[in-house]
Design an enzyme around this catalytic site. Structure first.
Site, PDB file in Angstrom:
ATOM      1  N   GLY A  20       0.857  -1.236  -0.079  1.00  7.17           N
ATOM      2  CA  GLY A  20      -0.032   0.048  -0.028  1.00  7.17           C
ATOM      3  C   GLY A  20       0.753   1.363  -0.099  1.00  7.17           C
ATOM      4  CG  MET A  95      -1.085  -7.925  -6.739  1.00 11.34           C
ATOM      5  SD  MET A  95      -0.447  -6.935  -7.983  1.00 11.34           S
ATOM      6  CE  MET A  95       1.215  -7.638  -8.467  1.00 11.34           C
ATOM      7  CB  ILE A  97      -8.021  -9.979 -13.558  1.00 11.11           C
ATOM      8  CG1 ILE A  97      -6.369 -10.135 -13.839  1.00 11.11           C
ATOM      9  CG2 ILE A  97      -8.679  -9.744 -14.675  1.00 11.11           C
ATOM     10  CD1 ILE A  97      -5.963 -10.959 -14.622  1.00 11.11           C
ATOM     11  CG  LEU A  98     -11.237  -5.237 -10.829  1.00  7.93           C
ATOM     12  CD1 LEU A  98     -11.138  -3.894 -11.019  1.00  7.93           C
ATOM     13  CD2 LEU A  98     -12.158  -5.661  -9.742  1.00  7.93           C
ATOM     14  CG  HIS A 114       1.921  -2.333 -15.251  1.00  2.00           C
ATOM     15  ND1 HIS A 114       1.587  -3.477 -14.794  1.00  2.00           N
ATOM     16  CD2 HIS A 114       3.152  -2.628 -16.009  1.00  2.00           C
ATOM     17  CE1 HIS A 114       2.276  -4.326 -15.225  1.00  2.00           C
ATOM     18  NE2 HIS A 114       3.259  -4.031 -16.032  1.00  2.00           N
ATOM     19  CD  GLU A 179       4.798   1.786  -9.111  1.00  5.91           C
ATOM     20  OE1 GLU A 179       3.945   1.661  -8.453  1.00  5.91           O
ATOM     21  OE2 GLU A 179       5.807   0.961  -9.506  1.00  5.91           O
TER      22      GLU A 179
HETATM   23  C1  GAR Z   1       3.644  -1.427  -7.524  1.00 10.06           C
HETATM   24  O1  GAR Z   1       5.055  -1.356  -8.056  1.00 10.06           O
HETATM   25  C2  GAR Z   1       2.613  -1.449  -8.586  1.00 10.06           C
HETATM   26  O2  GAR Z   1       2.831  -0.750  -9.621  1.00 10.06           O
HETATM   27  C3  GAR Z   1       2.416  -3.005  -8.800  1.00 10.06           C
HETATM   28  O3  GAR Z   1       2.647  -3.365  -7.377  1.00 10.06           O
HETATM   29  C4  GAR Z   1       3.289  -2.442  -6.493  1.00 10.06           C
HETATM   30  C5  GAR Z   1       2.374  -2.385  -5.318  1.00 10.06           C
HETATM   31  O4  GAR Z   1       3.063  -1.787  -4.537  1.00 10.06           O
HETATM   32  N1  GAR Z   1       1.447  -3.273  -9.494  1.00 10.06           N
HETATM   33  C6  GAR Z   1       1.278  -4.371 -10.105  1.00 10.06           C
HETATM   34  O5  GAR Z   1       2.213  -5.097 -10.505  1.00 10.06           O
HETATM   35  C7  GAR Z   1      -0.059  -4.438 -10.919  1.00 10.06           C
HETATM   36  N2  GAR Z   1      -0.051  -5.416 -11.991  1.00 10.06           N
HETATM   37  P1  GAR Z   1       2.319  -0.876  -3.127  1.00 10.06           P
HETATM   38  O6  GAR Z   1       1.405  -1.874  -2.771  1.00 10.06           O
HETATM   39  O7  GAR Z   1       3.511  -0.499  -2.329  1.00 10.06           O
HETATM   40  O8  GAR Z   1       1.689   0.474  -3.903  1.00 10.06           O
END
Ligand code: GAR
Length: 193
Positions: A20, A95, A97-98, A114, A179
């Site tokens: 998160g 994680m 898929i909707l 992503h 991100e």
């Molecule tokens: C992030 O790097 C996000 O981009 C990735 O999971 C991580 C979550 O980090 N998402 C995916 O790979 C979606 N396919 P967080 O829980 O610390 O925000």
């Protein structure tokens, strides 16, 4: 769109599965006056998601669903989203898929982040695949969600350079920092702010 204040902010739900950290950066963003959104709901498919703690810390309502029966879960989810007048959904490390019908219902209202420069490296294990292919750059993408995985319209991207001796861990860390900056910027962009 004019700057929104207080109760005029766009009611948003954030969906998480893990740490998160993007949720945390979005919450921090919503504390700023310039944020057009307010986070009203945290949804997770994982009871053990570390990010759920931010619900407690920042007093945001949270709900966990096991998604075993996707139709049943999504129906419940839809009624909770409607009850809370949620207008925007931000997927942040979610994680699951909707379903196509769920995505259709919230067409143009679901965003995802992503950890790659889409359309390259859709799906899982992005950093590993990027390094195996000796890419010079990677990065992250915020995009609208459509019915195809990681394929909706791109809102913003940020590139990072891959250094010699880069590992999956160092790359993941570097991309994650970007991100945290990119998601708020993408939200400002969709509201023309
Ligand atoms: C992030 O790097 C996000 O981009 C990735 O999971 C991580 C979550 O980090 N998402 C995916 O790979 C979606 N396919 P967080 O829980 O610390 O925000």
């Amino acid at each position: 769109m004019a700057i929104l204040t207080g109760s005029n902010k766009i009611r948003t739900a954030v969906f998480i599965s893990g740490n998160g950290s993007n949720l945390k950066s979005l919450i921090k963003f919503t504390k700023k006056k310039k944020s057009p959104i307010s986070i009203e709901l945290i949804i997770s498919n994982n009871l053990k998601a570390k990010g759920l703690k931010y619900g407690k810390i920042f007093k945001i309502k949270k709900k966990v669903f096991n998604f075993e029966n996707i139709k049943f879960t999504e129906n419940k989810l839809i009624s909770i989203l409607e009850k809370n007048e949620i207008k925007i959904i931000c997927l942040a490390g979610f994680m699951r898929i909707l379903s196509k019908s769920f995505i259709k219902k919230f067409k143009g209202k679901i965003l995802n982040i992503h950890p790659s420069l889409l359309p390259k490296y859709k799906g899982l294990n992005t950093h590993k695949r990027v390094l195996n292919n000796n890419e010079k750059y990677s990065g992250c993408t915020v995009h609208f969600v459509n019915s195809k995985l990681d394929s909706g319209k791109i809102i913003l991207q940020k590139k990072v350079k891959i250094l010699k001796n880069e590992t999956e861990e160092t790359l993941a860390k570097k991309v994650l920092i970007e991100e945290h900056r990119l998601y708020p910027k993408a939200i400002l962009k969709i509201f023309n702010l």
